[in-house]
Design a protein around this motif. Structure first.
Motif, PDB file in Angstrom:
ATOM      1  N   ARG A 103      -8.246   5.217  10.588  1.00  0.00           N
ATOM      2  CA  ARG A 103      -8.858   4.042   9.966  1.00  0.00           C
ATOM      3  C   ARG A 103      -8.046   2.786  10.284  1.00  0.00           C
ATOM      4  O   ARG A 103      -8.604   1.746  10.629  1.00  0.00           O
ATOM      5  CB  ARG A 103      -8.942   4.271   8.456  1.00  0.00           C
ATOM      6  CG  ARG A 103      -9.647   3.194   7.698  1.00  0.00           C
ATOM      7  CD  ARG A 103      -9.696   3.510   6.215  1.00  0.00           C
ATOM      8  NE  ARG A 103     -10.444   4.724   5.979  1.00  0.00           N
ATOM      9  CZ  ARG A 103     -10.279   5.528   4.946  1.00  0.00           C
ATOM     10  NH1 ARG A 103      -9.368   5.262   4.037  1.00  0.00           N
ATOM     11  NH2 ARG A 103     -11.009   6.606   4.804  1.00  0.00           N
ATOM     12  N   LEU A 159      -8.508   1.907  14.034  1.00  0.00           N
ATOM     13  CA  LEU A 159      -9.826   1.347  14.334  1.00  0.00           C
ATOM     14  C   LEU A 159     -10.113   0.082  13.528  1.00  0.00           C
ATOM     15  O   LEU A 159     -11.187  -0.511  13.671  1.00  0.00           O
ATOM     16  CB  LEU A 159     -10.912   2.395  14.093  1.00  0.00           C
ATOM     17  CG  LEU A 159     -10.834   3.590  15.044  1.00  0.00           C
ATOM     18  CD1 LEU A 159     -11.789   4.685  14.616  1.00  0.00           C
ATOM     19  CD2 LEU A 159     -11.099   3.166  16.477  1.00  0.00           C
ATOM     20  N   ARG A 160      -9.158  -0.311  12.692  1.00  0.00           N
ATOM     21  CA  ARG A 160      -9.150  -1.578  11.969  1.00  0.00           C
ATOM     22  C   ARG A 160     -10.360  -1.768  11.065  1.00  0.00           C
ATOM     23  O   ARG A 160     -11.089  -2.740  11.185  1.00  0.00           O
ATOM     24  CB  ARG A 160      -8.984  -2.727  12.957  1.00  0.00           C
ATOM     25  CG  ARG A 160      -7.631  -2.607  13.650  1.00  0.00           C
ATOM     26  CD  ARG A 160      -7.420  -3.517  14.792  1.00  0.00           C
ATOM     27  NE  ARG A 160      -7.687  -4.913  14.510  1.00  0.00           N
ATOM     28  CZ  ARG A 160      -7.865  -5.796  15.476  1.00  0.00           C
ATOM     29  NH1 ARG A 160      -7.806  -5.448  16.727  1.00  0.00           N
ATOM     30  NH2 ARG A 160      -8.098  -7.057  15.172  1.00  0.00           N
ATOM     31  N   TYR A 161     -10.520  -0.805  10.168  1.00  0.00           N
ATOM     32  CA  TYR A 161     -11.498  -0.989   9.098  1.00  0.00           C
ATOM     33  C   TYR A 161     -10.894  -0.519   7.794  1.00  0.00           C
ATOM     34  O   TYR A 161      -9.902   0.205   7.753  1.00  0.00           O
ATOM     35  CB  TYR A 161     -12.823  -0.290   9.396  1.00  0.00           C
ATOM     36  CG  TYR A 161     -12.825   1.220   9.297  1.00  0.00           C
ATOM     37  CD1 TYR A 161     -13.130   1.849   8.096  1.00  0.00           C
ATOM     38  CD2 TYR A 161     -12.537   2.012  10.401  1.00  0.00           C
ATOM     39  CE1 TYR A 161     -13.150   3.230   8.001  1.00  0.00           C
ATOM     40  CE2 TYR A 161     -12.557   3.391  10.310  1.00  0.00           C
ATOM     41  CZ  TYR A 161     -12.859   3.991   9.111  1.00  0.00           C
ATOM     42  OH  TYR A 161     -12.870   5.353   9.023  1.00  0.00           O
ATOM     43  N   ARG A 162     -11.487  -0.969   6.726  1.00  0.00           N
ATOM     44  CA  ARG A 162     -11.026  -0.615   5.380  1.00  0.00           C
ATOM     45  C   ARG A 162     -12.256  -0.430   4.491  1.00  0.00           C
ATOM     46  O   ARG A 162     -13.345  -0.885   4.847  1.00  0.00           O
ATOM     47  CB  ARG A 162     -10.091  -1.689   4.832  1.00  0.00           C
ATOM     48  CG  ARG A 162     -10.728  -3.034   4.677  1.00  0.00           C
ATOM     49  CD  ARG A 162      -9.704  -4.184   4.656  1.00  0.00           C
ATOM     50  NE  ARG A 162     -10.372  -5.474   4.698  1.00  0.00           N
ATOM     51  CZ  ARG A 162     -10.903  -6.025   5.780  1.00  0.00           C
ATOM     52  NH1 ARG A 162     -10.866  -5.406   6.935  1.00  0.00           N
ATOM     53  NH2 ARG A 162     -11.481  -7.209   5.735  1.00  0.00           N
ATOM     54  N   ARG A 181     -15.466  -2.383   5.805  1.00  0.00           N
ATOM     55  CA  ARG A 181     -15.231  -3.713   6.377  1.00  0.00           C
ATOM     56  C   ARG A 181     -14.397  -3.568   7.648  1.00  0.00           C
ATOM     57  O   ARG A 181     -13.316  -2.994   7.616  1.00  0.00           O
ATOM     58  CB  ARG A 181     -14.474  -4.605   5.404  1.00  0.00           C
ATOM     59  CG  ARG A 181     -15.120  -4.745   4.051  1.00  0.00           C
ATOM     60  CD  ARG A 181     -16.188  -5.791   4.093  1.00  0.00           C
ATOM     61  NE  ARG A 181     -16.693  -6.000   2.749  1.00  0.00           N
ATOM     62  CZ  ARG A 181     -17.938  -6.298   2.480  1.00  0.00           C
ATOM     63  NH1 ARG A 181     -18.806  -6.417   3.450  1.00  0.00           N
ATOM     64  NH2 ARG A 181     -18.339  -6.466   1.250  1.00  0.00           N
ATOM     65  N   PHE A 182     -14.932  -4.094   8.758  1.00  0.00           N
ATOM     66  CA  PHE A 182     -14.196  -4.146  10.014  1.00  0.00           C
ATOM     67  C   PHE A 182     -13.588  -5.533  10.175  1.00  0.00           C
ATOM     68  O   PHE A 182     -14.139  -6.524   9.677  1.00  0.00           O
ATOM     69  CB  PHE A 182     -15.129  -3.884  11.205  1.00  0.00           C
ATOM     70  CG  PHE A 182     -15.473  -2.436  11.412  1.00  0.00           C
ATOM     71  CD1 PHE A 182     -14.629  -1.611  12.139  1.00  0.00           C
ATOM     72  CD2 PHE A 182     -16.630  -1.908  10.877  1.00  0.00           C
ATOM     73  CE1 PHE A 182     -14.939  -0.274  12.328  1.00  0.00           C
ATOM     74  CE2 PHE A 182     -16.951  -0.577  11.059  1.00  0.00           C
ATOM     75  CZ  PHE A 182     -16.100   0.250  11.785  1.00  0.00           C
ATOM     76  N   ASP A 183     -12.478  -5.616  10.913  1.00  0.00           N
ATOM     77  CA  ASP A 183     -11.935  -6.916  11.277  1.00  0.00           C
ATOM     78  C   ASP A 183     -12.965  -7.650  12.123  1.00  0.00           C
ATOM     79  O   ASP A 183     -13.764  -7.025  12.833  1.00  0.00           O
ATOM     80  CB  ASP A 183     -10.635  -6.752  12.072  1.00  0.00           C
ATOM     81  CG  ASP A 183      -9.498  -6.207  11.217  1.00  0.00           C
ATOM     82  OD1 ASP A 183      -9.646  -6.132   9.984  1.00  0.00           O
ATOM     83  OD2 ASP A 183      -8.448  -5.859  11.807  1.00  0.00           O
ATOM     84  N   VAL A 227     -13.123  -6.859  15.900  1.00  0.00           N
ATOM     85  CA  VAL A 227     -13.636  -5.505  16.120  1.00  0.00           C
ATOM     86  C   VAL A 227     -15.157  -5.510  15.958  1.00  0.00           C
ATOM     87  O   VAL A 227     -15.888  -4.925  16.771  1.00  0.00           O
ATOM     88  CB  VAL A 227     -12.982  -4.491  15.147  1.00  0.00           C
ATOM     89  CG1 VAL A 227     -13.646  -3.135  15.237  1.00  0.00           C
ATOM     90  CG2 VAL A 227     -11.491  -4.381  15.416  1.00  0.00           C
ATOM     91  N   LEU A 228     -15.638  -6.192  14.952  1.00  0.00           N
ATOM     92  CA  LEU A 228     -17.076  -6.287  14.717  1.00  0.00           C
ATOM     93  C   LEU A 228     -17.776  -6.967  15.895  1.00  0.00           C
ATOM     94  O   LEU A 228     -18.852  -6.541  16.323  1.00  0.00           O
ATOM     95  CB  LEU A 228     -17.337  -7.039  13.415  1.00  0.00           C
ATOM     96  CG  LEU A 228     -18.750  -7.007  12.855  1.00  0.00           C
ATOM     97  CD1 LEU A 228     -19.231  -5.578  12.661  1.00  0.00           C
ATOM     98  CD2 LEU A 228     -18.808  -7.765  11.539  1.00  0.00           C
ATOM     99  N   HIS A 252     -18.038  -4.477  18.653  1.00  0.00           N
ATOM    100  CA  HIS A 252     -19.093  -3.506  18.330  1.00  0.00           C
ATOM    101  C   HIS A 252     -20.469  -4.060  18.667  1.00  0.00           C
ATOM    102  O   HIS A 252     -21.293  -3.372  19.275  1.00  0.00           O
ATOM    103  CB  HIS A 252     -19.053  -3.144  16.839  1.00  0.00           C
ATOM    104  CG  HIS A 252     -17.928  -2.225  16.487  1.00  0.00           C
ATOM    105  ND1 HIS A 252     -17.760  -1.746  15.213  1.00  0.00           N
ATOM    106  CD2 HIS A 252     -16.914  -1.704  17.213  1.00  0.00           C
ATOM    107  CE1 HIS A 252     -16.695  -0.963  15.176  1.00  0.00           C
ATOM    108  NE2 HIS A 252     -16.167  -0.929  16.368  1.00  0.00           N
ATOM    109  N   LEU A 309     -22.836   0.573  11.290  1.00  0.00           N
ATOM    110  CA  LEU A 309     -22.084   0.349  12.525  1.00  0.00           C
ATOM    111  C   LEU A 309     -22.861  -0.585  13.442  1.00  0.00           C
ATOM    112  O   LEU A 309     -23.999  -0.309  13.816  1.00  0.00           O
ATOM    113  CB  LEU A 309     -21.794   1.681  13.223  1.00  0.00           C
ATOM    114  CG  LEU A 309     -20.847   2.603  12.451  1.00  0.00           C
ATOM    115  CD1 LEU A 309     -20.855   4.004  13.052  1.00  0.00           C
ATOM    116  CD2 LEU A 309     -19.440   2.017  12.439  1.00  0.00           C
TER     117      LEU A 309
END
Length: 198
Positions: free
Chosen positions: A29, A32-35, A42-44, A47-48, A51, A119
């Protein structure tokens, strides 16, 4: 105090391995920089953005699919009817019978998750597929847990031959052919179900 049985030692080792898997998932996690905040993923921002750029548009996606894959899609989706009926009947069964038996109810939310459709790198059809697969596989997990608790209550006896894909409760069942163990152990296994312990 008695020493733990070999089965108890193996179960403890399994719990330790599951904790290691959870720790690895937490590291994944972070990588891949999400929380997860209040149940939402929530992605950074960067990163979003990556995607969204990686998304294959629906027209391209369908254009790359083999015709037989497209033709079999209705067969796959037709299973939603028996799955929905299974969900309804197992949920009713649990709601009616588990309180009578004193069995702790299985939480559907522990088995059925809907999160992949968020996603950004999936197109609409891929998101629909992910919702469908998440529901069907989660439902099977839910049904398996309800059935496992039912089996623990009514007939906690191992089978004579080795079975693939046993549920979590199965390891505690009484050995096949052990009449005294069945008579002595059944009530204890039922008591564990009241507390919701597998």
């Amino acid at each position: 105090m008695t020493a733990p049985s070999p089965v108890e030692r193996l179960k403890e080792a399994l719990r330790a391995l599951e904790a290691e898997i959870d720790a690895e998932l937490d590291q994944s996690r972070d990588r891949l920089r999400y929380r997860i905040e209040r149940g939402r993923i929530r992605f950074d921002r960067e990163v979003l953005a990556r995607h969204r750029a990686a998304k294959v548009r629906l027209r391209e996606f369908l254009g790359a699919a083999r015709p037989m894959v497209i033709l079999t899609a209705p067969v796959i989706y037709s299973l939603i009817l028996p799955f929905a009926l299974l969900d309804l009947f197992v949920s009713l069964y649990q709601a009616i019978c588990f309180p009578v038996y004193g069995i702790a109810k299985v939480r559907r939310a522990d088995h059925i998750a809907f999160d992949r459709q968020h996603l950004a790198y999936l197109n609409g059809l891929q998101k629909l597929n992910c919702v469908y697969c998440g529901y069907c596989n989660g439902l099977i997990s839910f049904v398996r847990e309800v059935a496992g608790r039912t089996e623990q209550y009514w007939c906690p006896i191992k089978h004579a031959r080795r079975m693939a894909g046993r549920h979590e409760q199965y390891g505690d069942f009484v050995a096949y052919g052990d009449a005294e163990g069945f008579r002595e152990g059944s009530e204890g296994l039922r008591e564990r179900l009241k507390a919701g312990r597998e």
